[in-house]
Design a protein around this motif. Structure first.
Motif, PDB file in Angstrom:
ATOM      1  N   MET A 220       0.848  -1.198   0.000  1.00  0.00           N
ATOM      2  CA  MET A 220       0.000   0.000   0.000  1.00  0.00           C
ATOM      3  C   MET A 220       0.879   1.242   0.000  1.00  0.00           C
ATOM      4  N   PRO A 221       0.487   2.304  -0.727  1.00  0.00           N
ATOM      5  CA  PRO A 221       1.283   3.541  -0.746  1.00  0.00           C
ATOM      6  C   PRO A 221       1.324   4.202   0.630  1.00  0.00           C
ATOM      7  N   GLU A 222       2.427   4.826   0.942  1.00  0.00           N
ATOM      8  CA  GLU A 222       2.585   5.503   2.228  1.00  0.00           C
ATOM      9  C   GLU A 222       1.513   6.568   2.422  1.00  0.00           C
ATOM     10  N   SER A 223       1.165   7.268   1.368  1.00  0.00           N
ATOM     11  CA  SER A 223       0.165   8.333   1.482  1.00  0.00           C
ATOM     12  C   SER A 223      -1.196   7.785   1.887  1.00  0.00           C
ATOM     13  N   LEU A 224      -1.515   6.573   1.437  1.00  0.00           N
ATOM     14  CA  LEU A 224      -2.789   5.949   1.794  1.00  0.00           C
ATOM     15  C   LEU A 224      -2.780   5.524   3.268  1.00  0.00           C
ATOM     16  N   LEU A 225      -1.665   4.961   3.696  1.00  0.00           N
ATOM     17  CA  LEU A 225      -1.553   4.509   5.085  1.00  0.00           C
ATOM     18  C   LEU A 225      -1.662   5.672   6.065  1.00  0.00           C
ATOM     19  N   LYS A 226      -1.180   6.844   5.667  1.00  0.00           N
ATOM     20  CA  LYS A 226      -1.090   7.989   6.584  1.00  0.00           C
ATOM     21  C   LYS A 226      -2.402   8.753   6.758  1.00  0.00           C
ATOM     22  N   LYS A 227      -3.436   8.369   6.028  1.00  0.00           N
ATOM     23  CA  LYS A 227      -4.678   9.153   6.081  1.00  0.00           C
ATOM     24  C   LYS A 227      -5.344   9.123   7.447  1.00  0.00           C
ATOM     25  N   GLU A 228      -5.204   8.025   8.177  1.00  0.00           N
ATOM     26  CA  GLU A 228      -5.800   7.947   9.517  1.00  0.00           C
ATOM     27  C   GLU A 228      -4.657   8.046  10.521  1.00  0.00           C
ATOM     28  N   ALA A 229      -4.543   9.163  11.197  1.00  0.00           N
ATOM     29  CA  ALA A 229      -3.353   9.497  11.988  1.00  0.00           C
ATOM     30  C   ALA A 229      -3.100   8.518  13.134  1.00  0.00           C
TER      31      ALA A 229
ATOM     32  N   ASP B 284       0.835 -21.822  32.126  1.00  0.00           N
ATOM     33  CA  ASP B 284       1.765 -21.172  33.046  1.00  0.00           C
ATOM     34  C   ASP B 284       1.116 -19.994  33.760  1.00  0.00           C
ATOM     35  N   GLY B 285      -0.197 -19.799  33.533  1.00  0.00           N
ATOM     36  CA  GLY B 285      -0.898 -18.720  34.215  1.00  0.00           C
ATOM     37  C   GLY B 285      -0.862 -17.389  33.498  1.00  0.00           C
ATOM     38  N   LYS B 286      -0.281 -17.341  32.306  1.00  0.00           N
ATOM     39  CA  LYS B 286      -0.248 -16.103  31.539  1.00  0.00           C
ATOM     40  C   LYS B 286      -1.438 -16.061  30.580  1.00  0.00           C
ATOM     41  N   ALA B 287      -1.905 -14.836  30.329  1.00  0.00           N
ATOM     42  CA  ALA B 287      -3.024 -14.647  29.404  1.00  0.00           C
ATOM     43  C   ALA B 287      -2.510 -14.567  27.975  1.00  0.00           C
ATOM     44  N   LEU B 288      -3.383 -14.943  27.045  1.00  0.00           N
ATOM     45  CA  LEU B 288      -3.081 -14.794  25.629  1.00  0.00           C
ATOM     46  C   LEU B 288      -4.287 -14.152  24.958  1.00  0.00           C
ATOM     47  N   GLN B 289      -4.085 -12.959  24.397  1.00  0.00           N
ATOM     48  CA  GLN B 289      -5.151 -12.328  23.612  1.00  0.00           C
ATOM     49  C   GLN B 289      -5.321 -13.153  22.349  1.00  0.00           C
ATOM     50  N   SER B 290      -6.467 -13.813  22.208  1.00  0.00           N
ATOM     51  CA  SER B 290      -6.621 -14.827  21.170  1.00  0.00           C
ATOM     52  C   SER B 290      -7.500 -14.399  20.008  1.00  0.00           C
ATOM     53  N   GLY B 291      -8.134 -13.259  20.104  1.00  0.00           N
ATOM     54  CA  GLY B 291      -8.949 -12.741  19.007  1.00  0.00           C
ATOM     55  C   GLY B 291      -9.500 -11.390  19.415  1.00  0.00           C
ATOM     56  N   THR B 292      -9.595 -10.470  18.447  1.00  0.00           N
ATOM     57  CA  THR B 292     -10.128  -9.145  18.755  1.00  0.00           C
ATOM     58  C   THR B 292     -11.128  -8.717  17.696  1.00  0.00           C
ATOM     59  N   SER B 293     -12.083  -7.894  18.128  1.00  0.00           N
ATOM     60  CA  SER B 293     -13.095  -7.353  17.234  1.00  0.00           C
ATOM     61  C   SER B 293     -13.234  -5.865  17.553  1.00  0.00           C
ATOM     62  N   HIS B 294     -13.123  -5.035  16.521  1.00  0.00           N
ATOM     63  CA  HIS B 294     -13.037  -3.590  16.719  1.00  0.00           C
ATOM     64  C   HIS B 294     -14.212  -2.864  16.076  1.00  0.00           C
ATOM     65  N   ASN B 295     -14.773  -1.916  16.806  1.00  0.00           N
ATOM     66  CA  ASN B 295     -15.768  -0.998  16.247  1.00  0.00           C
ATOM     67  C   ASN B 295     -15.040   0.300  15.917  1.00  0.00           C
ATOM     68  N   PHE B 296     -14.985   0.642  14.626  1.00  0.00           N
ATOM     69  CA  PHE B 296     -14.255   1.832  14.193  1.00  0.00           C
ATOM     70  C   PHE B 296     -15.116   3.090  14.186  1.00  0.00           C
ATOM     71  N   GLY B 297     -16.432   2.940  14.423  1.00  0.00           N
ATOM     72  CA  GLY B 297     -17.287   4.108  14.278  1.00  0.00           C
ATOM     73  C   GLY B 297     -17.178   4.645  12.856  1.00  0.00           C
ATOM     74  N   ASP B 298     -17.172   5.983  12.719  1.00  0.00           N
ATOM     75  CA  ASP B 298     -17.033   6.556  11.376  1.00  0.00           C
ATOM     76  C   ASP B 298     -15.695   7.278  11.200  1.00  0.00           C
ATOM     77  N   GLY B 299     -14.745   6.992  12.090  1.00  0.00           N
ATOM     78  CA  GLY B 299     -13.454   7.673  12.030  1.00  0.00           C
ATOM     79  C   GLY B 299     -12.682   7.384  10.755  1.00  0.00           C
ATOM     80  N   PHE B 300     -12.581   6.110  10.380  1.00  0.00           N
ATOM     81  CA  PHE B 300     -11.883   5.770   9.142  1.00  0.00           C
ATOM     82  C   PHE B 300     -12.660   6.285   7.934  1.00  0.00           C
ATOM     83  N   ALA B 301     -14.000   6.221   8.006  1.00  0.00           N
ATOM     84  CA  ALA B 301     -14.827   6.690   6.889  1.00  0.00           C
ATOM     85  C   ALA B 301     -14.593   8.172   6.612  1.00  0.00           C
ATOM     86  N   ARG B 302     -14.442   8.954   7.664  1.00  0.00           N
ATOM     87  CA  ARG B 302     -14.186  10.389   7.480  1.00  0.00           C
ATOM     88  C   ARG B 302     -12.787  10.625   6.899  1.00  0.00           C
TER      89      ARG B 302
END
Length: 479
Positions: free
Chosen positions: A76-85, A224-242
Protein backbone atom coordinates in the motif's frame (compact mmCIF):
# COMPACT_ATOMS: atom_id res chain seq x y z
CA UNK A 1 13.11 -48.89 24.70
CA UNK A 2 16.08 -46.67 25.55
CA UNK A 3 15.61 -44.90 22.21
CA UNK A 4 11.89 -44.51 22.90
CA UNK A 5 12.65 -42.95 26.27
CA UNK A 6 15.20 -40.58 24.75
CA UNK A 7 12.58 -39.35 22.27
CA UNK A 8 10.55 -37.86 25.13
CA UNK A 9 13.56 -36.81 27.24
CA UNK A 10 14.43 -34.29 24.54
CA UNK A 11 11.48 -32.20 25.79
CA UNK A 12 12.23 -29.99 28.79
CA UNK A 13 9.64 -30.71 31.54
CA UNK A 14 6.88 -28.11 31.53
CA UNK A 15 7.26 -27.48 35.28
CA UNK A 16 11.00 -26.90 34.94
CA UNK A 17 11.07 -24.28 32.16
CA UNK A 18 7.76 -23.50 30.48
CA UNK A 19 9.26 -21.33 27.73
CA UNK A 20 11.82 -23.98 26.79
CA UNK A 21 9.16 -26.71 26.98
CA UNK A 22 7.06 -24.73 24.48
CA UNK A 23 9.98 -24.33 22.07
CA UNK A 24 10.88 -28.02 22.41
CA UNK A 25 7.33 -29.10 21.58
CA UNK A 26 7.19 -26.80 18.54
CA UNK A 27 10.45 -28.27 17.24
CA UNK A 28 10.02 -31.94 18.18
CA UNK A 29 6.40 -32.14 17.00
CA UNK A 30 7.65 -30.57 13.76
CA UNK A 31 5.17 -27.73 13.73
CA UNK A 32 7.51 -24.95 12.66
CA UNK A 33 11.15 -24.12 12.27
CA UNK A 34 13.21 -20.95 12.01
CA UNK A 35 14.13 -19.69 8.56
CA UNK A 36 17.38 -18.03 7.50
CA UNK A 37 15.69 -14.63 7.93
CA UNK A 38 15.34 -13.65 11.58
CA UNK A 39 11.74 -13.47 12.76
CA UNK A 40 10.31 -15.27 9.73
CA UNK A 41 9.12 -18.81 10.39
CA UNK A 42 8.62 -21.89 8.23
CA UNK A 43 5.31 -23.68 8.81
CA UNK A 44 5.98 -27.40 8.54
CA UNK A 45 3.24 -29.80 7.33
CA UNK A 46 1.67 -30.50 10.74
CA UNK A 47 1.70 -26.84 11.82
CA UNK A 48 0.19 -25.73 8.53
CA UNK A 49 -2.37 -28.55 8.54
CA UNK A 50 -3.64 -27.38 11.94
CA UNK A 51 -3.99 -23.87 10.51
CA UNK A 52 -5.85 -25.28 7.49
CA UNK A 53 -8.35 -26.96 9.82
CA UNK A 54 -8.76 -23.75 11.82
CA UNK A 55 -9.29 -21.82 8.60
CA UNK A 56 -11.75 -24.34 7.12
CA UNK A 57 -13.98 -24.54 10.18
CA UNK A 58 -13.84 -20.87 11.11
CA UNK A 59 -14.50 -19.83 7.53
CA UNK A 60 -17.66 -21.94 7.52
CA UNK A 61 -18.81 -20.16 10.70
CA UNK A 62 -18.07 -16.78 9.11
CA UNK A 63 -20.11 -17.59 6.02
CA UNK A 64 -23.09 -18.57 8.16
CA UNK A 65 -23.17 -14.91 9.25
CA UNK A 66 -23.01 -13.54 5.69
CA UNK A 67 -19.26 -12.96 5.38
CA UNK A 68 -17.73 -12.94 1.87
CA UNK A 69 -14.04 -13.58 1.22
CA UNK A 70 -11.86 -11.27 -0.87
CA UNK A 71 -8.12 -10.77 -1.33
CA UNK A 72 -6.39 -7.39 -1.12
CA UNK A 73 -2.94 -6.27 -2.35
CA UNK A 74 0.18 -6.96 -0.31
CA UNK A 75 1.50 -3.39 -0.71
CA UNK A 76 0.00 0.00 0.00
CA UNK A 77 1.28 3.54 -0.75
CA UNK A 78 2.59 5.50 2.23
CA UNK A 79 0.16 8.33 1.48
CA UNK A 80 -2.79 5.95 1.79
CA UNK A 81 -1.55 4.51 5.09
CA UNK A 82 -1.09 7.99 6.58
CA UNK A 83 -4.68 9.15 6.08
CA UNK A 84 -5.80 7.95 9.52
CA UNK A 85 -3.35 9.50 11.99
CA UNK A 86 -3.95 7.31 15.07
CA UNK A 87 -3.81 4.18 12.96
CA UNK A 88 -0.48 4.92 11.29
CA UNK A 89 1.03 6.09 14.58
CA UNK A 90 0.07 2.78 16.19
CA UNK A 91 1.76 0.72 13.49
CA UNK A 92 4.67 2.95 12.43
CA UNK A 93 7.38 1.16 14.45
CA UNK A 94 6.48 -2.22 12.91
CA UNK A 95 5.99 -1.32 9.24
CA UNK A 96 8.34 -2.81 6.63
CA UNK A 97 8.86 -0.62 3.56
CA UNK A 98 9.58 -1.30 -0.11
CA UNK A 99 11.68 1.52 -1.56
CA UNK A 100 12.87 0.03 -4.86
CA UNK A 101 11.13 -1.83 -7.70
CA UNK A 102 13.59 -3.89 -9.71
CA UNK A 103 16.53 -1.55 -10.23
CA UNK A 104 14.49 1.68 -10.03
CA UNK A 105 13.92 3.61 -6.79
CA UNK A 106 10.24 4.25 -6.12
CA UNK A 107 8.83 7.77 -6.03
CA UNK A 108 6.75 6.82 -2.98
CA UNK A 109 7.48 4.22 -0.34
CA UNK A 110 5.19 1.18 -0.27
CA UNK A 111 4.25 -0.44 3.04
CA UNK A 112 4.05 -4.21 3.26
CA UNK A 113 0.66 -4.64 4.92
CA UNK A 114 0.86 -4.73 8.72
CA UNK A 115 -2.97 -4.85 8.51
CA UNK A 116 -5.36 -3.89 5.73
CA UNK A 117 -7.73 -1.23 7.10
CA UNK A 118 -6.44 1.37 4.65
CA UNK A 119 -6.82 -0.94 1.63
CA UNK A 120 -10.39 -1.83 2.54
CA UNK A 121 -11.22 1.82 3.19
CA UNK A 122 -9.84 2.73 -0.22
CA UNK A 123 -11.98 -0.01 -1.79
CA UNK A 124 -15.15 1.00 0.07
CA UNK A 125 -14.69 4.63 -0.93
CA UNK A 126 -15.06 3.53 -4.58
CA UNK A 127 -17.83 0.89 -4.34
CA UNK A 128 -20.19 2.38 -1.73
CA UNK A 129 -22.47 5.12 -3.03
CA UNK A 130 -25.96 4.30 -1.75
CA UNK A 131 -27.59 2.72 1.26
CA UNK A 132 -28.45 -0.10 -1.14
CA UNK A 133 -24.73 -0.96 -1.32
CA UNK A 134 -24.60 -1.67 2.41
CA UNK A 135 -23.62 -3.59 4.39
CA UNK A 136 -20.30 -4.80 3.01
CA UNK A 137 -19.12 -7.78 5.06
CA UNK A 138 -15.74 -8.80 3.68
CA UNK A 139 -12.91 -10.95 5.04
CA UNK A 140 -9.52 -12.02 3.76
CA UNK A 141 -7.18 -14.86 4.72
CA UNK A 142 -3.62 -13.67 4.24
CA UNK A 143 -0.29 -12.97 5.87
CA UNK A 144 0.90 -9.67 7.31
CA UNK A 145 4.35 -8.35 8.21
CA UNK A 146 5.18 -6.53 11.43
CA UNK A 147 8.87 -6.01 12.11
CA UNK A 148 9.07 -7.45 15.61
CA UNK A 149 12.12 -7.06 17.85
CA UNK A 150 11.58 -10.34 19.71
CA UNK A 151 9.79 -13.33 18.21
CA UNK A 152 8.38 -16.69 19.32
CA UNK A 153 6.90 -19.38 17.09
CA UNK A 154 3.16 -18.86 16.51
CA UNK A 155 2.89 -16.23 19.26
CA UNK A 156 4.84 -13.37 17.70
CA UNK A 157 6.71 -13.43 14.40
CA UNK A 158 7.60 -10.83 11.80
CA UNK A 159 5.26 -12.49 9.31
CA UNK A 160 2.19 -14.40 10.42
CA UNK A 161 -0.96 -15.90 8.95
CA UNK A 162 -4.36 -14.61 9.93
CA UNK A 163 -7.76 -13.51 8.78
CA UNK A 164 -8.96 -9.94 8.89
CA UNK A 165 -12.59 -9.01 8.47
CA UNK A 166 -13.54 -5.48 7.43
CA UNK A 167 -17.16 -4.40 7.24
CA UNK A 168 -19.07 -1.22 6.39
CA UNK A 169 -22.55 -0.44 7.71
CA UNK A 170 -25.18 2.27 7.42
CA UNK A 171 -25.62 2.80 11.16
CA UNK A 172 -23.63 2.77 14.37
CA UNK A 173 -26.02 0.17 15.79
CA UNK A 174 -25.39 -2.25 12.90
CA UNK A 175 -21.63 -1.85 13.26
CA UNK A 176 -21.75 -2.50 17.00
CA UNK A 177 -23.94 -5.57 16.48
CA UNK A 178 -21.48 -7.00 13.92
CA UNK A 179 -18.52 -6.27 16.23
CA UNK A 180 -20.08 -8.28 19.04
CA UNK A 181 -21.35 -10.98 16.68
CA UNK A 182 -17.85 -11.75 15.40
CA UNK A 183 -16.40 -11.76 18.90
CA UNK A 184 -19.01 -14.39 19.80
CA UNK A 185 -18.06 -16.41 16.71
CA UNK A 186 -14.45 -16.44 17.94
CA UNK A 187 -15.49 -17.47 21.44
CA UNK A 188 -17.74 -20.26 20.14
CA UNK A 189 -15.00 -21.50 17.80
CA UNK A 190 -12.40 -21.66 20.58
CA UNK A 191 -14.69 -23.68 22.83
CA UNK A 192 -16.22 -25.92 20.16
CA UNK A 193 -13.13 -26.75 18.12
CA UNK A 194 -10.07 -25.89 20.23
CA UNK A 195 -11.52 -26.94 23.61
CA UNK A 196 -10.30 -23.62 25.04
CA UNK A 197 -12.58 -21.50 27.27
CA UNK A 198 -12.38 -17.73 26.96
CA UNK A 199 -13.09 -14.54 28.89
CA UNK A 200 -14.96 -12.04 26.70
CA UNK A 201 -14.84 -8.32 27.30
CA UNK A 202 -13.90 -4.84 26.21
CA UNK A 203 -10.36 -3.47 26.15
CA UNK A 204 -9.51 -0.30 28.01
CA UNK A 205 -8.75 2.75 25.86
CA UNK A 206 -5.05 2.26 26.54
CA UNK A 207 -5.18 -1.28 25.13
CA UNK A 208 -7.63 -0.77 22.25
CA UNK A 209 -6.69 -0.91 18.57
CA UNK A 210 -5.19 2.27 17.10
CA UNK A 211 -8.01 4.23 15.45
CA UNK A 212 -10.87 2.21 16.97
CA UNK A 213 -13.73 3.54 19.07
CA UNK A 214 -13.91 0.25 20.97
CA UNK A 215 -11.99 -3.03 20.95
CA UNK A 216 -13.46 -6.29 22.25
CA UNK A 217 -11.36 -9.34 23.01
CA UNK A 218 -11.35 -13.00 23.89
CA UNK A 219 -8.68 -13.72 26.49
CA UNK A 220 -7.45 -17.25 27.17
CA UNK A 221 -5.30 -18.60 29.99
CA UNK A 222 -2.20 -20.66 29.30
CA UNK A 223 -0.94 -23.42 31.58
CA UNK A 224 1.76 -21.17 33.05
CA UNK A 225 -0.90 -18.72 34.21
CA UNK A 226 -0.25 -16.10 31.54
CA UNK A 227 -3.02 -14.65 29.40
CA UNK A 228 -3.08 -14.79 25.63
CA UNK A 229 -5.15 -12.33 23.61
CA UNK A 230 -6.62 -14.83 21.17
CA UNK A 231 -8.95 -12.74 19.01
CA UNK A 232 -10.13 -9.14 18.75
CA UNK A 233 -13.10 -7.35 17.23
CA UNK A 234 -13.04 -3.59 16.72
CA UNK A 235 -15.77 -1.00 16.25
CA UNK A 236 -14.26 1.83 14.19
CA UNK A 237 -17.29 4.11 14.28
CA UNK A 238 -17.03 6.56 11.38
CA UNK A 239 -13.45 7.67 12.03
CA UNK A 240 -11.88 5.77 9.14
CA UNK A 241 -14.83 6.69 6.89
CA UNK A 242 -14.19 10.39 7.48
CA UNK A 243 -10.45 9.99 6.87
CA UNK A 244 -10.99 8.08 3.63
CA UNK A 245 -14.18 9.75 2.41
CA UNK A 246 -16.48 6.70 2.54
CA UNK A 247 -19.96 8.17 2.17
CA UNK A 248 -23.32 6.94 0.99
CA UNK A 249 -26.65 8.51 0.14
CA UNK A 250 -29.32 7.43 2.64
CA UNK A 251 -33.05 6.87 2.02
CA UNK A 252 -33.67 10.59 2.47
CA UNK A 253 -31.06 11.40 -0.17
CA UNK A 254 -28.69 12.75 2.50
CA UNK A 255 -24.94 12.02 2.48
CA UNK A 256 -23.79 9.94 5.47
CA UNK A 257 -20.52 8.36 6.54
CA UNK A 258 -20.44 4.58 6.93
CA UNK A 259 -19.66 2.88 10.23
CA UNK A 260 -16.99 0.20 10.11
CA UNK A 261 -15.70 -2.85 11.99
CA UNK A 262 -12.60 -4.99 11.83
CA UNK A 263 -11.90 -8.36 13.46
CA UNK A 264 -9.14 -10.95 13.34
CA UNK A 265 -7.51 -14.06 14.71
CA UNK A 266 -4.11 -15.45 13.79
CA UNK A 267 -1.86 -18.47 14.02
CA UNK A 268 -1.27 -17.60 17.67
CA UNK A 269 -4.31 -19.85 18.20
CA UNK A 270 -1.91 -22.73 17.51
CA UNK A 271 0.30 -21.42 20.31
CA UNK A 272 -2.77 -21.43 22.55
CA UNK A 273 -3.52 -25.08 21.70
CA UNK A 274 0.04 -26.03 22.61
CA UNK A 275 0.12 -24.11 25.91
CA UNK A 276 -3.38 -25.02 27.10
CA UNK A 277 -3.40 -28.75 26.29
CA UNK A 278 0.22 -29.90 25.81
CA UNK A 279 2.11 -32.04 28.32
CA UNK A 280 5.62 -33.36 28.92
CA UNK A 281 5.21 -35.90 26.10
CA UNK A 282 4.44 -33.19 23.57
CA UNK A 283 1.42 -31.88 21.72
CA UNK A 284 -2.17 -32.78 22.66
CA UNK A 285 -4.60 -31.89 19.88
CA UNK A 286 -8.38 -31.60 20.30
CA UNK A 287 -9.96 -34.22 17.99
CA UNK A 288 -12.03 -31.66 16.05
CA UNK A 289 -8.94 -29.73 14.93
CA UNK A 290 -6.40 -32.58 14.64
CA UNK A 291 -5.13 -33.18 11.07
CA UNK A 292 -4.78 -36.87 11.98
CA UNK A 293 -7.42 -38.03 14.46
CA UNK A 294 -6.45 -41.71 14.63
CA UNK A 295 -3.12 -43.47 14.14
CA UNK A 296 -3.05 -47.24 13.65
CA UNK A 297 0.09 -48.91 14.96
CA UNK A 298 0.60 -52.55 13.91
CA UNK A 299 2.40 -54.61 16.55
CA UNK A 300 4.72 -57.37 15.28
CA UNK A 301 3.90 -56.18 11.79
CA UNK A 302 6.27 -58.67 10.23
CA UNK A 303 3.85 -61.45 11.25
CA UNK A 304 1.56 -62.72 8.52
CA UNK A 305 -1.73 -60.84 8.18
CA UNK A 306 -0.95 -57.99 10.62
CA UNK A 307 -0.31 -55.23 8.07
CA UNK A 308 -3.22 -56.42 5.95
CA UNK A 309 -5.58 -56.22 8.91
CA UNK A 310 -4.20 -52.80 9.90
CA UNK A 311 -4.85 -51.51 6.37
CA UNK A 312 -8.36 -52.96 6.45
CA UNK A 313 -9.05 -51.08 9.70
CA UNK A 314 -7.63 -47.87 8.23
CA UNK A 315 -9.96 -48.06 5.27
CA UNK A 316 -12.91 -48.82 7.53
CA UNK A 317 -12.22 -45.78 9.71
CA UNK A 318 -11.53 -43.52 6.75
CA UNK A 319 -14.81 -44.48 5.08
CA UNK A 320 -16.56 -43.58 8.33
CA UNK A 321 -15.21 -40.03 8.01
CA UNK A 322 -12.19 -40.07 10.33
CA UNK A 323 -8.76 -38.73 9.42
CA UNK A 324 -6.54 -41.79 9.79
CA UNK A 325 -2.86 -42.67 9.41
CA UNK A 326 -1.36 -46.16 9.32
CA UNK A 327 2.19 -46.13 10.68
CA UNK A 328 3.77 -49.04 8.83
CA UNK A 329 7.32 -47.69 9.12
CA UNK A 330 10.09 -49.98 10.34
CA UNK A 331 10.43 -48.17 13.69
CA UNK A 332 9.71 -50.06 16.90
CA UNK A 333 6.14 -49.94 18.30
CA UNK A 334 7.43 -48.03 21.34
CA UNK A 335 8.97 -45.38 19.12
CA UNK A 336 5.75 -45.11 17.13
CA UNK A 337 3.74 -44.68 20.34
CA UNK A 338 6.07 -41.88 21.51
CA UNK A 339 6.04 -40.19 18.11
CA UNK A 340 2.24 -40.27 17.91
CA UNK A 341 2.03 -38.78 21.39
CA UNK A 342 4.58 -36.10 20.50
CA UNK A 343 2.50 -35.09 17.49
CA UNK A 344 -0.69 -34.97 19.55
CA UNK A 345 -2.74 -37.57 17.64
CA UNK A 346 -5.93 -37.94 19.74
CA UNK A 347 -6.46 -41.71 19.41
CA UNK A 348 -4.07 -44.61 18.91
CA UNK A 349 -5.29 -47.99 17.67
CA UNK A 350 -2.96 -50.95 18.26
CA UNK A 351 -3.39 -54.29 16.52
CA UNK A 352 -1.18 -57.37 16.64
CA UNK A 353 -1.43 -61.15 16.10
CA UNK A 354 -3.12 -61.79 19.46
CA UNK A 355 -5.61 -58.98 18.85
CA UNK A 356 -6.47 -60.45 15.46
CA UNK A 357 -7.05 -63.85 17.08
CA UNK A 358 -9.42 -62.24 19.60
CA UNK A 359 -10.98 -59.99 16.92
CA UNK A 360 -10.22 -56.90 18.97
CA UNK A 361 -8.05 -53.78 18.95
CA UNK A 362 -6.46 -51.70 21.69
CA UNK A 363 -7.51 -48.04 21.76
CA UNK A 364 -5.47 -45.46 23.69
CA UNK A 365 -6.50 -41.82 24.21
CA UNK A 366 -3.77 -39.21 23.89
CA UNK A 367 -5.06 -36.83 26.57
CA UNK A 368 -5.21 -39.26 29.51
CA UNK A 369 -3.62 -42.42 28.02
CA UNK A 370 -6.69 -44.44 28.99
CA UNK A 371 -6.54 -47.85 27.28
CA UNK A 372 -9.56 -49.94 26.27
CA UNK A 373 -10.02 -53.21 24.37
CA UNK A 374 -12.62 -52.90 21.65
CA UNK A 375 -14.17 -55.63 19.47
CA UNK A 376 -13.28 -54.99 15.81
CA UNK A 377 -16.91 -54.92 14.75
CA UNK A 378 -17.42 -51.93 17.12
CA UNK A 379 -14.36 -50.05 15.86
CA UNK A 380 -15.95 -47.07 14.09
CA UNK A 381 -18.72 -46.55 16.64
CA UNK A 382 -16.35 -46.66 19.62
CA UNK A 383 -13.78 -44.45 17.86
CA UNK A 384 -16.43 -41.76 17.41
CA UNK A 385 -17.55 -42.03 21.02
CA UNK A 386 -14.01 -41.90 22.39
CA UNK A 387 -12.99 -38.90 20.28
CA UNK A 388 -16.13 -37.00 21.24
CA UNK A 389 -15.55 -37.75 24.92
CA UNK A 390 -11.92 -36.69 24.62
CA UNK A 391 -12.97 -33.36 23.08
CA UNK A 392 -15.46 -32.75 25.91
CA UNK A 393 -12.98 -33.76 28.62
CA UNK A 394 -10.27 -31.46 27.26
CA UNK A 395 -12.64 -28.49 27.39
CA UNK A 396 -13.81 -29.43 30.88
CA UNK A 397 -10.23 -29.66 32.18
CA UNK A 398 -9.35 -26.32 30.59
CA UNK A 399 -12.43 -24.73 32.17
CA UNK A 400 -11.52 -26.15 35.57
CA UNK A 401 -7.99 -24.79 35.20
CA UNK A 402 -9.27 -21.36 34.18
CA UNK A 403 -11.81 -21.14 37.01
CA UNK A 404 -9.24 -22.24 39.60
CA UNK A 405 -6.78 -19.57 38.42
CA UNK A 406 -8.96 -16.48 38.87
CA UNK A 407 -8.29 -14.43 42.01
CA UNK A 408 -10.14 -11.41 43.41
CA UNK A 409 -8.20 -8.46 44.80
CA UNK A 410 -9.75 -5.62 46.80
CA UNK A 411 -6.59 -3.75 47.83
CA UNK A 412 -3.33 -3.01 46.08
CA UNK A 413 -1.45 -5.23 48.51
CA UNK A 414 -3.80 -8.12 47.69
CA UNK A 415 -3.33 -7.38 44.00
CA UNK A 416 0.47 -7.42 44.15
CA UNK A 417 0.41 -10.59 46.24
CA UNK A 418 -1.85 -12.30 43.68
CA UNK A 419 0.41 -11.31 40.79
CA UNK A 420 3.48 -12.59 42.63
CA UNK A 421 2.05 -15.79 44.07
CA UNK A 422 -1.10 -16.87 42.21
CA UNK A 423 -0.57 -17.14 38.44
CA UNK A 424 -3.68 -16.47 36.41
CA UNK A 425 -6.27 -13.74 36.05
CA UNK A 426 -6.86 -11.22 38.84
CA UNK A 427 -10.21 -9.49 39.06
CA UNK A 428 -9.97 -5.98 40.45
CA UNK A 429 -11.94 -2.75 40.18
CA UNK A 430 -10.57 0.21 38.20
CA UNK A 431 -11.35 3.91 38.46
CA UNK A 432 -10.82 4.51 34.75
CA UNK A 433 -7.63 6.54 35.15
CA UNK A 434 -4.86 5.44 32.77
CA UNK A 435 -2.31 6.41 35.44
CA UNK A 436 -3.48 3.43 37.53
CA UNK A 437 -3.04 1.11 34.54
CA UNK A 438 0.47 2.45 34.05
CA UNK A 439 1.33 2.07 37.74
CA UNK A 440 0.08 -1.51 37.87
CA UNK A 441 2.12 -2.43 34.80
CA UNK A 442 5.23 -0.72 36.16
CA UNK A 443 4.92 -2.27 39.63
CA UNK A 444 3.84 -5.80 38.67
CA UNK A 445 4.17 -6.22 34.84
CA UNK A 446 0.47 -7.19 34.83
CA UNK A 447 -1.77 -5.44 32.29
CA UNK A 448 -5.49 -4.94 31.88
CA UNK A 449 -6.81 -7.83 29.78
CA UNK A 450 -10.46 -6.82 29.46
CA UNK A 451 -13.54 -5.42 31.16
CA UNK A 452 -15.79 -8.49 31.15
CA UNK A 453 -19.40 -8.59 29.96
CA UNK A 454 -22.16 -9.41 32.44
CA UNK A 455 -20.07 -9.64 35.61
CA UNK A 456 -20.96 -7.77 38.77
CA UNK A 457 -18.62 -5.37 40.55
CA UNK A 458 -16.64 -6.98 43.38
CA UNK A 459 -16.02 -3.66 45.17
CA UNK A 460 -16.66 0.07 44.82
CA UNK A 461 -13.03 1.21 45.05
CA UNK A 462 -10.15 1.09 42.55
CA UNK A 463 -7.75 -1.73 43.41
CA UNK A 464 -4.82 0.59 42.70
CA UNK A 465 -5.65 4.08 44.03
CA UNK A 466 -8.69 3.43 46.23
CA UNK A 467 -10.86 6.05 44.50
CA UNK A 468 -14.48 5.26 43.52
CA UNK A 469 -14.60 2.67 40.75
CA UNK A 470 -17.36 1.10 38.65
CA UNK A 471 -15.34 -0.93 36.12
CA UNK A 472 -14.41 -4.53 36.83
CA UNK A 473 -11.22 -5.53 35.02
CA UNK A 474 -9.43 -8.82 34.46
CA UNK A 475 -5.71 -8.22 34.93
CA UNK A 476 -2.80 -10.53 34.33
CA UNK A 477 0.62 -11.13 32.90
CA UNK A 478 0.36 -11.87 29.22
CA UNK A 479 2.15 -13.00 26.10
Amino acid sequence: MAKDKKFVEEITPRSEDFAQWYTDVVKKAELMQYSSLKGFMIYKPLGYAIWENIQKNMDAMFKETGVENVYMPLLMPESLLKKEADHVEGFAPEVAWVTQGGIQPLQERLAIRPTSETLFCDLYSTIVQSYRDLPKVYNQWCSVVRWEKTTRPFLRSSEFLWQEGHTAHATAEEAEARTIQMLNVYADFCEKYLAIPVIKGRKTDKEKFAGAEATYTIETLMHDGKALQSGTSHNFGDGFARAYGIQYTDKNNQLQYVHQTSWGVSTRLIGAIIMVHGDDSGLVLPPRIAPVQIVIVPVMQQKEGVLEKAEELRQQLQKAGFSVKLDDSDKSPGWKFAEAEMRGIPLRVEVGPKDIEKEQVVMVRRDNRKKVFVPMHELTERAGQILEQEQEDMLARAKDFLNSHISDAHTYEEFKDAVANRPGFIRGMWCGDEACEDRIKEDTTATSRCMPFDEDAIDDKCVCCGKPAHKLVYWGKAY
